[in-house]
Motif scaffolding. Sequence first.
Motif, PDB file in Angstrom:
ATOM      1  N   ALA A 282       0.827  -1.208   0.000  1.00 55.43           N
ATOM      2  CA  ALA A 282       0.000   0.000   0.000  1.00 55.43           C
ATOM      3  C   ALA A 282       0.861   1.257   0.000  1.00 55.43           C
ATOM      4  O   ALA A 282       0.529   2.248  -0.658  1.00 55.43           O
ATOM      5  N   GLY A 283       1.975   1.233   0.725  1.00 56.69           N
ATOM      6  CA  GLY A 283       2.879   2.382   0.720  1.00 56.69           C
ATOM      7  C   GLY A 283       3.468   2.644  -0.657  1.00 56.69           C
ATOM      8  O   GLY A 283       3.649   3.808  -1.064  1.00 56.69           O
ATOM      9  N   ARG A 296      -9.358   5.723  -7.445  1.00 56.35           N
ATOM     10  CA  ARG A 296      -8.575   5.221  -6.314  1.00 56.35           C
ATOM     11  C   ARG A 296      -7.495   6.221  -5.909  1.00 56.35           C
ATOM     12  O   ARG A 296      -7.317   6.504  -4.719  1.00 56.35           O
ATOM     13  N   SER A 297      -6.784   6.781  -6.872  1.00 53.53           N
ATOM     14  CA  SER A 297      -5.726   7.751  -6.557  1.00 53.53           C
ATOM     15  C   SER A 297      -6.312   9.030  -5.982  1.00 53.53           C
ATOM     16  O   SER A 297      -5.727   9.634  -5.073  1.00 53.53           O
ATOM     17  N   GLN A 298      -7.463   9.470  -6.493  1.00 52.98           N
ATOM     18  CA  GLN A 298      -8.098  10.660  -5.940  1.00 52.98           C
ATOM     19  C   GLN A 298      -8.496  10.450  -4.488  1.00 52.98           C
ATOM     20  O   GLN A 298      -8.332  11.349  -3.651  1.00 52.98           O
ATOM     21  N   ARG A 304      -4.721  11.809   2.067  1.00 56.85           N
ATOM     22  CA  ARG A 304      -3.371  12.214   2.444  1.00 56.85           C
ATOM     23  C   ARG A 304      -3.306  13.691   2.829  1.00 56.85           C
ATOM     24  O   ARG A 304      -2.415  14.108   3.572  1.00 56.85           O
ATOM     25  N   GLU A 305      -4.221  14.501   2.349  1.00 62.05           N
ATOM     26  CA  GLU A 305      -4.236  15.916   2.703  1.00 62.05           C
ATOM     27  C   GLU A 305      -4.551  16.148   4.177  1.00 62.05           C
ATOM     28  O   GLU A 305      -4.165  17.181   4.729  1.00 62.05           O
ATOM     29  N   VAL A 311      -0.877   6.409   8.058  1.00 60.52           N
ATOM     30  CA  VAL A 311      -2.285   6.104   8.305  1.00 60.52           C
ATOM     31  C   VAL A 311      -2.996   5.785   6.995  1.00 60.52           C
ATOM     32  O   VAL A 311      -3.811   4.855   6.916  1.00 60.52           O
ATOM     33  N   VAL A 312      -2.666   6.541   5.954  1.00 60.21           N
ATOM     34  CA  VAL A 312      -3.281   6.298   4.648  1.00 60.21           C
ATOM     35  C   VAL A 312      -2.859   4.931   4.106  1.00 60.21           C
ATOM     36  O   VAL A 312      -3.668   4.204   3.525  1.00 60.21           O
TER      37      VAL A 312
END
Length: 343
Positions: A282-283, A296-298, A304-305, A311-312
């Motif tokens: 995932a990282g 998915r990226s959005q 992440r913001e 955590v993400v």
Amino acid sequence: MQIKRIGLDLAKYIFEVHGVDAQDEVVLRKTLRRDAVAQFFAELEPCIVGMEACCGSHYWARVLTDLGHEVRLISPQFVKPYVKSNKNDRNDAEAICEAVGRPSMRFVPPKSAEQLEIQAVHRIRQRVVANRTRLVNQVRGLLGEHGIVVARDITRIRRKLGEIADDQSGNFGELFVDMLRDMREELAELDTRLAGYNRRIKNLFRSNEMCQRIGQIEGIGPITATALVAAIGDRSCFKNGRQFAAWLGLVPKQRSSGGKARLFGISKRGDRYLRTMLIHGAGAVLGRSAGKTDIRSQWLNRMRERRHPNVVAVALANKNARIVWSLLARNQMYRAEHAVSPA
């Protein structure tokens, strides 16, 4: 004598058997040698046999299942509360028999011979990786004692060992240089062995249809896919993907009381190896999500913001675990457009 349920305490040579009837009355207490276990259960009427999930349990589960019995494997931590008085083999068998009859008990998925073979490849590879890490750390420490600091990069360690072995840098004694040459050969041998196990895993990945389906998920490669297929076993042991993620320890640890919910970091229960592979994968996905416009990226970039990247990564690992369960339990193919619902 009609036996309803049996608790079997496994060992290397001496096995303890504890059986009860339909009224939960004790009707059987017996000590068996290893070579007499199969014959003893072959002469019994089919019943429920409970065992702790430990070394040899999956072998005996297959043997007793072939004899017509219903085998249930229990995690040892769930058996411990039922042990009365002092701990010994006979009390352990009684506790297993009691625990296996609880309606809310959770059982360990039994593994097939093929799954155990895949798991063995991963366990041996894991040991080779650990041995290589220990060797590299030792080399770095020995060089540090001579004033040479090498960054934590195995490629730089190989380069530095080659320079010293070829007598291109540093003023070292002959004995120290000889030892470093031996360590360079040992490192090369470990690299060769690791490459061999990686090839085995890739071959297993190509030949397994379930691994192919799991491998389509972003963040899951051949190593993680084969490890998941080897560990999950019977998918029916999990009611939904959330239970599977909780089994992997990817959900918050909870200490709630008095109607107040207290949630902490991930519980870290279950298989550490699987959890590590999922989080690392995932990282890697998180690091490549910047600038992408797919759903998915959005979703990752929005999260992440407001949250830490670690955590993400855990959140994505949790989601991937749920998707894995869904693909295997429902025999579906992965569809990236349905992996994350749009906001």
